[in-house]
Motif scaffolding. Structure first.
Motif, mmCIF file in Angstrom:
data_model
loop_
_atom_site.group_PDB
_atom_site.id
_atom_site.type_symbol
_atom_site.label_atom_id
_atom_site.label_comp_id
_atom_site.label_asym_id
_atom_site.label_seq_id
_atom_site.Cartn_x
_atom_site.Cartn_y
_atom_site.Cartn_z
ATOM 1 N N LEU A 14 0.833 -1.207 0.000
ATOM 2 C CA LEU A 14 0.000 0.000 0.000
ATOM 3 C C LEU A 14 0.869 1.260 0.000
ATOM 4 O O LEU A 14 0.600 2.209 -0.742
ATOM 5 C CB LEU A 14 -0.952 0.000 1.191
ATOM 6 C CG LEU A 14 -1.992 -1.130 1.222
ATOM 7 C CD1 LEU A 14 -2.856 -1.028 2.464
ATOM 8 C CD2 LEU A 14 -2.832 -1.143 -0.040
ATOM 9 N N ARG A 15 1.921 1.263 0.815
ATOM 10 C CA ARG A 15 2.842 2.423 0.832
ATOM 11 C C ARG A 15 3.537 2.583 -0.517
ATOM 12 O O ARG A 15 3.656 3.697 -1.034
ATOM 13 C CB ARG A 15 3.882 2.268 1.946
ATOM 14 C CG ARG A 15 3.344 2.526 3.335
ATOM 15 C CD ARG A 15 4.450 2.563 4.373
ATOM 16 N NE ARG A 15 5.100 1.285 4.549
ATOM 17 C CZ ARG A 15 4.724 0.356 5.433
ATOM 18 N NH1 ARG A 15 3.699 0.579 6.237
ATOM 19 N NH2 ARG A 15 5.382 -0.786 5.533
ATOM 20 N N ARG A 16 3.993 1.468 -1.090
ATOM 21 C CA ARG A 16 4.674 1.528 -2.382
ATOM 22 C C ARG A 16 3.725 2.020 -3.480
ATOM 23 O O ARG A 16 4.146 2.716 -4.394
ATOM 24 C CB ARG A 16 5.215 0.151 -2.781
ATOM 25 C CG ARG A 16 6.459 -0.264 -2.052
ATOM 26 C CD ARG A 16 6.834 -1.689 -2.449
ATOM 27 N NE ARG A 16 7.887 -2.207 -1.617
ATOM 28 C CZ ARG A 16 9.103 -2.479 -2.048
ATOM 29 N NH1 ARG A 16 9.420 -2.294 -3.311
ATOM 30 N NH2 ARG A 16 10.005 -2.959 -1.235
ATOM 31 N N SER A 17 2.456 1.631 -3.387
ATOM 32 C CA SER A 17 1.496 2.054 -4.417
ATOM 33 C C SER A 17 1.362 3.571 -4.432
ATOM 34 O O SER A 17 1.245 4.178 -5.501
ATOM 35 C CB SER A 17 0.135 1.386 -4.216
ATOM 36 O OG SER A 17 -0.513 1.860 -3.057
ATOM 37 N N ASP A 76 0.294 10.484 -11.099
ATOM 38 C CA ASP A 76 -1.137 10.181 -11.055
ATOM 39 C C ASP A 76 -1.720 10.774 -9.788
ATOM 40 O O ASP A 76 -1.102 10.697 -8.719
ATOM 41 C CB ASP A 76 -1.363 8.658 -11.087
ATOM 42 C CG ASP A 76 -0.975 8.040 -12.424
ATOM 43 O OD1 ASP A 76 -1.044 8.755 -13.452
ATOM 44 O OD2 ASP A 76 -0.608 6.856 -12.429
ATOM 45 N N ARG A 77 -2.876 11.357 -9.883
ATOM 46 C CA ARG A 77 -3.514 12.002 -8.732
ATOM 47 C C ARG A 77 -4.093 10.993 -7.754
ATOM 48 O O ARG A 77 -4.206 11.268 -6.570
ATOM 49 C CB ARG A 77 -4.626 12.928 -9.199
ATOM 50 C CG ARG A 77 -4.115 14.172 -9.874
ATOM 51 C CD ARG A 77 -5.221 15.077 -10.287
ATOM 52 N NE ARG A 77 -6.278 15.098 -9.277
ATOM 53 C CZ ARG A 77 -7.384 15.779 -9.386
ATOM 54 N NH1 ARG A 77 -7.605 16.500 -10.448
ATOM 55 N NH2 ARG A 77 -8.292 15.755 -8.443
ATOM 56 N N HIS A 78 -4.498 9.840 -8.274
ATOM 57 C CA HIS A 78 -5.140 8.833 -7.434
ATOM 58 C C HIS A 78 -4.382 7.527 -7.509
ATOM 59 O O HIS A 78 -3.652 7.274 -8.472
ATOM 60 C CB HIS A 78 -6.587 8.631 -7.887
ATOM 61 C CG HIS A 78 -7.420 9.855 -7.735
ATOM 62 N ND1 HIS A 78 -7.583 10.753 -8.743
ATOM 63 C CD2 HIS A 78 -8.101 10.342 -6.667
ATOM 64 C CE1 HIS A 78 -8.348 11.742 -8.332
ATOM 65 N NE2 HIS A 78 -8.673 11.526 -7.074
ATOM 66 N N ILE A 79 -4.585 6.692 -6.511
ATOM 67 C CA ILE A 79 -3.964 5.369 -6.464
ATOM 68 C C ILE A 79 -4.992 4.378 -6.992
ATOM 69 O O ILE A 79 -6.047 4.177 -6.381
ATOM 70 C CB ILE A 79 -3.554 4.989 -5.023
ATOM 71 C CG1 ILE A 79 -2.570 6.011 -4.468
ATOM 72 C CG2 ILE A 79 -2.961 3.583 -4.995
ATOM 73 C CD1 ILE A 79 -2.355 5.907 -2.974
ATOM 74 N N GLY A 80 -4.669 3.778 -8.124
ATOM 75 C CA GLY A 80 -5.561 2.802 -8.730
ATOM 76 C C GLY A 80 -5.080 1.383 -8.474
ATOM 77 O O GLY A 80 -3.985 1.158 -7.944
#
Length: 195
Positions: free
Chosen positions: A134-137, A146-150
Motif C-alpha cells: 500500500l505504501r509503495r502504491s 497520477d492524482r489517485h492510487i488505482g
C-alpha cells in the motif's frame, strides 16, 4: 492515504480482506491481494492482467500460491536453495503433514479474525507485506504523476517487492516490466486513471 484510492483500488483491498477472512488467515497478506487483483473485473489492473493472460491462468496461479503455503510460505527459490544444501523440503512437508494433517505448515493459518488477549475481535489486520504494498502504491502513483492510487498501482507495488506472489506471477508471464510496458502504452493512447 485511502482517500486517494480509486473505487477499483478500494474494492481490491476489500476483496483481499475477504479472501483472507474466507481462508481463515490471521492477516491479509500479499497473496490475498493478488487473488483480489485477479478477481477484479474492471479497471486498468484487470485489463493488464487479462492482456498478459493471467486471468485465464488463475487456476494455475492459485495452485502455485497454495503450494507455497504448504511449504510454510517458502518461495520456490528458497526451496531450491535448501535443496542445494541437501535439505529436501518436499520430504519435510510430507512428514509434517503425515503427523499433523495436510496444510499443517501453511503460513498464516489461523482462526477467523484477529486475536486480542485471547479473544477474537472480528478485525482482519493487514500483514506487513500488504502494508508495504500500500505504501509503495502511493510512491508509484506519485512517481507516475497520477492524482489517485488505482488498482494498477497496487499491482505494480506488489510486483516491485520480492515474495511468493511476485514469483508466482513471474512464472505466469506477469512481471513489473511487462505491466509497466502495457500501462505506458495505455498512457500513450491517452488513457489515465481517474478518481
Amino acid at each position: 492515504m485511502f482517500e486517494r484510492f480509486t473505487k477499483d483500488a478500494r474494492a481490491v483491498v476489500a476483496s483481499a480482506v475477504e479472501h483472507a477472512t474466507q481462508a481463515r488467515a490471521a492477516e491479509t497478506g500479499a497473496d490475498h491481494l493478488l487473488l483480489a487483483l485477479l478477481d477484479a473485473s474492471t479497471g486498468r489492473a484487470s485489463s493488464v492482467l487479462a492482456a498478459l493472460g493471467a486471468r485465464d491462468r488463475r487456476e494455475g496461479i492459485v495452485g502455485a500460491l497454495e503450494e507455497a503455503r504448504r511449504r510454510g510460505g517458502l518461495s520456490q527459490a528458497e526451496a531450491e536453495a535448501l535443496a542445494g544444501l541437501g535439505i529436501d523440503l518436499a520430504a519435510i512437508v510430507s512428514r509434517v503433514e503425515d503427523v499433523h494433517g495436510v496444510g499443517a505448515m501453511a503460513a498464516g493459518a489461523g482462526g477467523r479474525g484477529h486475536r486480542e488477549k485471547g479473544r477474537l475481535t472480528g478485525h482482519q489486520p493487514l500483514a506487513d507485506d500488504t502494508k508495504d504494498i500500500l505504501r509503495r502504491s502511493l510512491r508509484i502513483a506519485v512517481a507516475r504523476r497520477d492524482r489517485h492510487i488505482g488498482a494498477e498501482h497496487l499491482l505494480l507495488a506488489l510486483l516491485a517487492r520480492p515474495g511468493i506472489p511476485t514469483e508466482v506471477l513471474a512464472d505466469h508471464g506477469v512481471t513489473y516490466a511487462e505491466v509497466e510496458r502495457i500501462l505506458s502504452g495505455d498512457e500513450a493512447g491517452g488513457f489515465r486513471a481517474t478518481g
